[in-house]
Design a protein around this motif. Structure first.
Motif, PDB file in Angstrom:
ATOM      1  N   UNK A   1      72.132  22.629  24.558  1.00  0.00           N
ATOM      2  CA  UNK A   1      71.942  22.324  23.149  1.00  0.00           C
ATOM      3  C   UNK A   1      71.593  23.488  22.226  1.00  0.00           C
TER       4      UNK A   1
ATOM      5  N   UNK B   1      75.898  24.944  19.402  1.00  0.00           N
ATOM      6  CA  UNK B   1      76.844  23.827  19.298  1.00  0.00           C
ATOM      7  C   UNK B   1      78.289  24.303  19.191  1.00  0.00           C
TER       8      UNK B   1
ATOM      9  N   UNK C   1      72.749  12.993  26.960  1.00  0.00           N
ATOM     10  CA  UNK C   1      72.380  11.752  26.276  1.00  0.00           C
ATOM     11  C   UNK C   1      73.162  10.555  26.814  1.00  0.00           C
TER      12      UNK C   1
ATOM     13  N   UNK D   1      76.898  23.693  23.643  1.00  0.00           N
ATOM     14  CA  UNK D   1      75.672  22.934  23.499  1.00  0.00           C
ATOM     15  C   UNK D   1      75.850  21.527  22.951  1.00  0.00           C
ATOM     16  N   UNK D   2      76.921  21.325  22.191  1.00  0.00           N
ATOM     17  CA  UNK D   2      77.152  19.988  21.650  1.00  0.00           C
ATOM     18  C   UNK D   2      77.595  19.050  22.767  1.00  0.00           C
TER      19      UNK D   2
ATOM     20  N   UNK E   1      71.018  24.698  16.073  1.00  0.00           N
ATOM     21  CA  UNK E   1      71.539  23.402  16.501  1.00  0.00           C
ATOM     22  C   UNK E   1      70.726  22.759  17.597  1.00  0.00           C
ATOM     23  N   UNK E   2      69.649  23.428  17.966  1.00  0.00           N
ATOM     24  CA  UNK E   2      68.849  22.856  19.038  1.00  0.00           C
ATOM     25  C   UNK E   2      68.238  21.546  18.565  1.00  0.00           C
ATOM     26  N   UNK E   3      68.398  20.517  19.360  1.00  0.00           N
ATOM     27  CA  UNK E   3      67.787  19.250  19.023  1.00  0.00           C
ATOM     28  C   UNK E   3      66.366  19.324  19.569  1.00  0.00           C
ATOM     29  N   UNK E   4      65.377  19.199  18.691  1.00  0.00           N
ATOM     30  CA  UNK E   4      64.056  19.133  19.302  1.00  0.00           C
ATOM     31  C   UNK E   4      63.554  17.719  19.146  1.00  0.00           C
TER      32      UNK E   4
ATOM     33  N   UNK F   1      62.776  16.299  15.913  1.00  0.00           N
ATOM     34  CA  UNK F   1      63.745  16.338  14.826  1.00  0.00           C
ATOM     35  C   UNK F   1      63.682  17.531  13.902  1.00  0.00           C
ATOM     36  N   UNK F   2      62.951  18.563  14.238  1.00  0.00           N
ATOM     37  CA  UNK F   2      62.879  19.714  13.346  1.00  0.00           C
ATOM     38  C   UNK F   2      64.171  20.499  13.371  1.00  0.00           C
ATOM     39  N   UNK F   3      64.620  20.936  12.213  1.00  0.00           N
ATOM     40  CA  UNK F   3      65.788  21.805  12.182  1.00  0.00           C
ATOM     41  C   UNK F   3      65.532  22.926  11.207  1.00  0.00           C
TER      42      UNK F   3
ATOM     43  N   UNK G   1      74.786  18.337  25.086  1.00  0.00           N
ATOM     44  CA  UNK G   1      73.891  17.328  24.531  1.00  0.00           C
ATOM     45  C   UNK G   1      74.470  15.928  24.754  1.00  0.00           C
TER      46      UNK G   1
END
Lengths: 361, 361
Positions: A144, A147, A239, A231-232, A352-355, A358-360, A235
């Motif tokens: 992730x 992306x 998921x 990374x996309x 693009x890291x999903x934390x 939800x922080x971007x 992810x």
């Protein structure tokens, strides 16, 4: 080895993190654990658990990077955060490996900014342990951090993942697979076709085992030990595994309690359900390595509990002891086509890291 | 309605295809089925089954496009194939919808070359029924025709998918979701951010229900009715669902036969296993529409059996009767940002399609 542990990162910090450290301290032998965080808070948490003080130390860090913080800005704006202090501690040789359950984007961005990339690696990646049903674990890379990727990024992911899987998972000649829409050579987009060529060529040079294109369908059955994708897609694979797994478990529960016969049958099987659930339990796998930076760093799941921390500490020690970073540095220097592209901005890696929170950027 | 059926396409053609047509012929009422293929062979197969001759006719086509054939070249080189003749039959108004279990790439390429695109649609897509565990079905679009997409492509997929799900699946106000790495607006690559904006704006204009970004984890639980993504991600979602589903079923079988207690429990649950398996049975869902071309066309699974054909014929009739193509044409003409990009080559559409037997351009 000395493990630097982010005492304030993650949904259950500091309590579960410190609890895990305390438990691990009784089992790490000559190794040490250094918890980074507000000294008073950490001491207070530590006092609640039996621990081997000889193996535990603290680095004071009054600030905390929250899950919702902007990954990159927060690194600059919170120099006294447990995450920044922790990364600096491994940079300065105070410790050998950094372990955090905090903001993923900030962690990757911070590693790039503070530790820097391994020469010739322009995109560090997150390698996520992927549970192979009933057959151990594989490494999915990138999970992730990036992306959008170029062929040489995927090649680098394959090399780094293979070295990690060989060293930390103890796989002999890890099988490296490239996720594609079909297994035949020549499948997929021009980017994937070029990636295939690069990986095929480099594997020969480095003696790595590239098994070629793999289909997502074959990932869960363990067709390879290192699952390479951007990374996309990584992810989506993680998921989907979680989503389909949980949906089926949920459905089984429902179906298996429809009617007395099924209910009895289900009751007889409860133990087996437990075994199955255990396979989807991330706490078993000890966290995800951030590969491509100059020191060993491990990202733990945002909702890590004490058990996950204990496993994370054990895997981190293997990561540092195994000399993974050094082996990666040596290997990438031996293959061509690895020159960094124009985009050298560390921030990008974090975007693009999903934390979990939800922080971007 | 008159369904044009490719009698020679798919792993089980012509036997299972014709068998399915024969069964359906007794139930289609005023509708008709026209089988395209070698007349002698089709007649011979038909004679093996009870059927309503009044509802069945044949178009002679001596050639066959094989699964391994090059998707686009085969359309040009086999003008007398069942697939080309069939597509021409709907183009010329001989029939209302074309149904085939043959080479996916050739089918998509053939549709673009022979039927042409709907004005303002530059990339037709494959919409695949996606089984929502215990809750019916959603439509995943694109399921593999376009591995690389631009924002307006994804917007078009969303519009077309919503119209199909509303008409054929009978969903009121289908919820359209964009597959992304997180649910927050602003997540993902620049391409996805722009896609979000376009879809948000267009949905307002057209009165569609865009629910925003969705995570792959939530796809199996039915968070939306139309799952929008590029063809590569769509392929990964479908394959992961299949792979994880089958792995768990396999594992359950193993675990549930370890020891006498579990075995008895499993025996009591066998009926429930059947119900669960049924959800993963593609033959239930009636094939995947090819959306964006000027006539209704449906792709059936390559290994379709008679039952899949019966369901495919029923869904095809709903597809044609519902005026899906006309509604799409009307809707796309009403939103901006849909102008085709430079790449107007029909072939492109076929390149990345995974066909069951591995044929690629």
């Amino acid at each position: 080895m000395k493990v630097i542990l982010d005492g304030m990162g993650g949904d259950n910090a500091p309590s579960e993190i410190v609890k895990g450290a305390a438990e691990a301290s009784n089992a790490v032998g000559e190794n040490e654990i250094c918890i980074v965080g507000d000294e008073k808070v950490i001491e207070e948490e530590l006092s609640k658990h039996i621990h081997s003080r000889r193996n535990i130390s603290i680095i004071h860090a009054p600030e905390v990077i929250e899950g919702g913080d902007s990954p990159v800005k927060s690194i600059r704006r919170k120099p006294n955060s447990s995450m920044v202090k922790g990364i600096e501690a491994v940079r300065d040789g105070v410790g050998d490996v950094f372990l955090s359950a905090g903001n993923s984007g900030a962690l990757v961005g911070g590693c790039v900014m503070i530790l820097g990339r391994i020469p010739n690696i322009d995109r560090p990646a997150i390698g996520s342990p992927y549970p192979i049903l009933d057959e151990g674990v594989a490494l999915l890379i990138d999970a992730g951090a990036n992306s959008e990727c170029k062929p040489h990024n995927l090649l680098q992911f394959g090399i780094m993942g293979s070295i990690y899987a060989g060293t930390v998972f103890g796989k002999e000649q890890p099988r490296i697979g490239l996720v594609n829409m079909g297994t035949e050579k020549g499948k997929g987009s021009p980017m994937l076709k070029e990636s295939y060529e690069l990986m095929d060529e480099a594997s020969g040079k480095l003696g790595l085992k590239f098994v070629g294109n793999i289909e997502a369908r074959d990932v869960p059955v363990g067709i390879c030990d290192v699952i390479v994708c951007d990374g996309f897609v990584g992810n989506v694979i993680l998921k989907m595994t979680e989503g389909v797994g949980l949906s089926i478990m949920h459905l089984l529960r429902e179906k298996f309690t429809e009617g007395i016969v099924a209910t009895i049958g289900a009751a007889l099987l409860m133990g087996k359900f437990g075994e199955l659930k255990k396979m989807f339990d991330y706490t078993e796998y000890g966290g995800a390595p951030i590969l491509g930076v100059t020191k060993p760093v491990v990202k733990m799941h945002g909702s890590s509990n004490a058990k996950a921390v204990v496993n994370g500490i054990a895997k981190s020690i293997a990561f540092a002891e195994g000399g993974v970073v050094e082996t990666i540095t040596d290997n990438v220097s031996r293959v061509s086509g690895l020159a960094p592209d124009e985009d050298n901005c560390g921030c990008r890696t974090g975007h693009d890291v999903r934390d979990e929170n939800g922080g971007t950027e």
